[in-house]
Motif scaffolding. Structure first.
Motif, PDB file in Angstrom:
ATOM      1  N   SER A   1       0.832  -1.209   0.000  1.00  0.00           N
ATOM      2  CA  SER A   1       0.000   0.000   0.000  1.00  0.00           C
ATOM      3  C   SER A   1       0.865   1.257   0.000  1.00  0.00           C
ATOM      4  CB  SER A   1      -0.932  -0.013   1.206  1.00  0.00           C
ATOM      5  OG  SER A   1      -0.190   0.024   2.417  1.00  0.00           O
ATOM      6  N   GLU A   2       2.005   1.215   0.684  1.00  0.00           N
ATOM      7  CA  GLU A   2       2.923   2.360   0.656  1.00  0.00           C
ATOM      8  C   GLU A   2       3.421   2.622  -0.758  1.00  0.00           C
ATOM      9  OE1 GLU A   2       6.045   1.552   3.361  1.00  0.00           O
ATOM     10  OE2 GLU A   2       4.824   1.862   5.161  1.00  0.00           O
ATOM     11  N   ARG A   3       3.772   1.578  -1.468  1.00  0.00           N
ATOM     12  CA  ARG A   3       4.252   1.750  -2.834  1.00  0.00           C
ATOM     13  C   ARG A   3       3.145   2.259  -3.755  1.00  0.00           C
ATOM     14  NH1 ARG A   3       8.201  -3.558  -3.840  1.00  0.00           N
ATOM     15  NH2 ARG A   3       9.569  -3.161  -2.061  1.00  0.00           N
ATOM     16  N   GLU A   4       1.943   1.735  -3.576  1.00  0.00           N
ATOM     17  CA  GLU A   4       0.832   2.222  -4.394  1.00  0.00           C
ATOM     18  C   GLU A   4       0.530   3.694  -4.112  1.00  0.00           C
ATOM     19  OE1 GLU A   4      -2.434  -0.308  -3.633  1.00  0.00           O
ATOM     20  OE2 GLU A   4      -1.675  -1.988  -4.847  1.00  0.00           O
ATOM     21  N   THR A   5       0.596   4.089  -2.842  1.00  0.00           N
ATOM     22  CA  THR A   5       0.353   5.487  -2.498  1.00  0.00           C
ATOM     23  C   THR A   5       1.423   6.402  -3.087  1.00  0.00           C
ATOM     24  OG1 THR A   5      -0.705   4.787  -0.441  1.00  0.00           O
ATOM     25  CG2 THR A   5      -0.012   7.080  -0.593  1.00  0.00           C
ATOM     26  N   ALA A   6       2.699   5.968  -2.995  1.00  0.00           N
ATOM     27  CA  ALA A   6       3.785   6.780  -3.559  1.00  0.00           C
ATOM     28  C   ALA A   6       3.646   6.919  -5.070  1.00  0.00           C
ATOM     29  CB  ALA A   6       5.130   6.152  -3.201  1.00  0.00           C
ATOM     30  N   LEU A   7       3.293   5.828  -5.743  1.00  0.00           N
ATOM     31  CA  LEU A   7       3.109   5.889  -7.190  1.00  0.00           C
ATOM     32  C   LEU A   7       1.922   6.765  -7.562  1.00  0.00           C
ATOM     33  CD1 LEU A   7       3.999   4.842  -9.963  1.00  0.00           C
ATOM     34  CD2 LEU A   7       2.482   2.877  -9.633  1.00  0.00           C
ATOM     35  N   ARG A   8       0.848   6.709  -6.785  1.00  0.00           N
ATOM     36  CA  ARG A   8      -0.330   7.530  -7.054  1.00  0.00           C
ATOM     37  C   ARG A   8      -0.033   9.014  -6.840  1.00  0.00           C
ATOM     38  NH1 ARG A   8      -3.229   5.668  -3.361  1.00  0.00           N
ATOM     39  NH2 ARG A   8      -3.732   3.743  -4.418  1.00  0.00           N
ATOM     40  N   LEU A   9       0.782   9.310  -5.821  1.00  0.00           N
ATOM     41  CA  LEU A   9       1.147  10.705  -5.589  1.00  0.00           C
ATOM     42  C   LEU A   9       1.974  11.263  -6.742  1.00  0.00           C
ATOM     43  CD1 LEU A   9       2.023  10.672  -1.777  1.00  0.00           C
ATOM     44  CD2 LEU A   9       0.181  11.941  -2.870  1.00  0.00           C
ATOM     45  N   LEU A  10       2.838  10.421  -7.309  1.00  0.00           N
ATOM     46  CA  LEU A  10       3.644  10.876  -8.437  1.00  0.00           C
ATOM     47  C   LEU A  10       2.811  11.059  -9.700  1.00  0.00           C
ATOM     48  CD1 LEU A  10       6.865   8.700  -7.989  1.00  0.00           C
ATOM     49  CD2 LEU A  10       6.646  11.155  -7.625  1.00  0.00           C
ATOM     50  N   GLN A  11       1.832  10.197  -9.901  1.00  0.00           N
ATOM     51  CA  GLN A  11       1.056  10.229 -11.136  1.00  0.00           C
ATOM     52  C   GLN A  11      -0.102  11.214 -11.082  1.00  0.00           C
ATOM     53  OE1 GLN A  11      -0.073   6.164 -11.824  1.00  0.00           O
ATOM     54  NE2 GLN A  11       1.925   5.583 -12.660  1.00  0.00           N
ATOM     55  N   THR A  12      -0.857  11.200  -9.992  1.00  0.00           N
ATOM     56  CA  THR A  12      -2.071  12.017  -9.906  1.00  0.00           C
ATOM     57  C   THR A  12      -2.013  13.086  -8.831  1.00  0.00           C
ATOM     58  OG1 THR A  12      -3.120  10.452  -8.383  1.00  0.00           O
ATOM     59  CG2 THR A  12      -3.437  10.071 -10.744  1.00  0.00           C
ATOM     60  N   GLY A  13      -1.083  12.984  -7.881  1.00  0.00           N
ATOM     61  CA  GLY A  13      -1.032  13.930  -6.780  1.00  0.00           C
ATOM     62  C   GLY A  13      -2.032  13.652  -5.678  1.00  0.00           C
ATOM     63  N   GLN A  14      -2.771  12.527  -5.752  1.00  0.00           N
ATOM     64  CA  GLN A  14      -3.768  12.160  -4.757  1.00  0.00           C
ATOM     65  C   GLN A  14      -3.199  11.060  -3.867  1.00  0.00           C
ATOM     66  OE1 GLN A  14      -6.679  13.554  -4.177  1.00  0.00           O
ATOM     67  NE2 GLN A  14      -6.719  14.914  -5.942  1.00  0.00           N
ATOM     68  N   GLU A  15      -3.427  11.196  -2.566  1.00  0.00           N
ATOM     69  CA  GLU A  15      -2.936  10.175  -1.636  1.00  0.00           C
ATOM     70  C   GLU A  15      -3.852   8.960  -1.609  1.00  0.00           C
ATOM     71  OE1 GLU A  15      -1.621   9.736   3.065  1.00  0.00           O
ATOM     72  OE2 GLU A  15      -2.440  11.622   2.300  1.00  0.00           O
ATOM     73  N   LYS A  16      -5.143   9.198  -1.693  1.00  0.00           N
ATOM     74  CA  LYS A  16      -6.107   8.103  -1.666  1.00  0.00           C
ATOM     75  C   LYS A  16      -6.342   7.586  -3.076  1.00  0.00           C
ATOM     76  CE  LYS A  16      -7.093   8.508   2.772  1.00  0.00           C
ATOM     77  NZ  LYS A  16      -6.858   7.438   3.768  1.00  0.00           N
ATOM     78  N   GLY A  17      -6.725   6.296  -3.149  1.00  0.00           N
ATOM     79  CA  GLY A  17      -7.036   5.727  -4.441  1.00  0.00           C
ATOM     80  C   GLY A  17      -8.261   6.338  -5.067  1.00  0.00           C
TER      81      GLY A  17
END
Length: 259
Positions: A160-176
């Motif tokens: 989940s940490e990796r998914e959150t970091a990748l989401r922050l880089l791609q969309t800037g959102q912490e939550k899915g």
């Protein structure tokens, strides 16, 4: 006559070649089966979750005998039980659970493999626990189940940490699913997840029925609710303190933690 005799000779030669080919293929199949039976069933379980055994390598004879690169289907129901040398033992040696620090150093592929190894180990331990309950005996080293569960929970947190970091880089959102903190009619703060509607919000009657504010007449009740919560917390702390004092008075040699 000459043409018919030559055709008969060709036909006879083809039949002989076909028979020889069938015999050779049958011999090869028997050799492969004999090589597979040399390996005991309990060796199919990998010692290390991240290192494949030598008989899975392409250079081995058994690996070459497989036609397709698929998972082993020759394993029986013994995979749901512990190693035979651990049968009848009261304690079984086991290592420490995986820590989050160790799991963060693994790649996604290694974590994927390790997850299924832990899942398989958990199924084996649950089967062993149920069998021990059926026979009304003590399960050897029952703490292994908690170790596996802790490892799986920590692995989920790392993923989940990796998914959150990748989401922050791609969309800037912490939550899915993006959202915002809202306050309902009773004053409770909760996380509201945004949704997509087929019509605009000002034309949506269902959305208009929702209230994202707290009326003024509810504010005194919010204060009373907080006071009630603090009063219950204080009462619970006093009860624990009195119980600790009684135990110390009755058992002076008893060690009780300060907290």
């Amino acid at each position: 006559m000459a043409s018919s005799s030559s055709a008969g000779r060709v036909l006879t030669l083809c039949k002989q070649f076909q028979n020889v080919f069938r015999i050779s293929s049958a011999i090869n199949t028997q050799k492969c089966a004999a090589n597979l039976t040399k390996f005991p069933s309990h060796l199919y379980r990998e010692k290390s979750p991240l290192v494949a055994p030598c008989w899975l390598s392409p250079s081995s004879s058994v690996g070459q005998s497989r036609a397709l690169h698929t998972s082993i289907i020759r394993r029986g129901l013994e995979e749901f039980f512990d190693f035979p040398n651990n049968w009848g033992e009261t304690t079984v040696k086991s290592g420490a659970p995986w820590t989050a620090k160790q799991l963060r150093t693994k790649s996604n592929e290694e974590l994927h493999k390790l997850w299924y190894v832990l899942l398989k180990e958990k199924n084996m331990l649950l089967t062993l626990e149920q069998e021990a309950k059926r026979q009304k005996v003590q399960m050897p080293s029952p703490e292994r189940i908690k170790k596996v569960e802790r490892s799986m929970i920590r692995m989920e947190s790392v993923v989940s940490e990796r998914e959150t970091a990748l989401r922050l880089l791609q969309t800037g959102q912490e939550k899915g699913r993006p959202g915002d903190w809202r306050r309902n009619t009773f004053g409770h703060v909760y996380w509201y997840r945004f949704k997509e509607y087929a019509i605009p919000w000002y034309m949506n009657k269902r959305y208009k029925r929702k209230r994202f504010y707290t009326p003024k007449f509810v504010e005194p009740h919010i204060r009373l609710r907080l006071e009630k919560h603090l009063r219950e917390k204080y009462r619970k702390a006093n009860l624990e303190k009195e119980t600790r004092a009684k135990l110390l008075k009755k058992f002076p040699q008893m060690k009780i933690p300060a907290s």
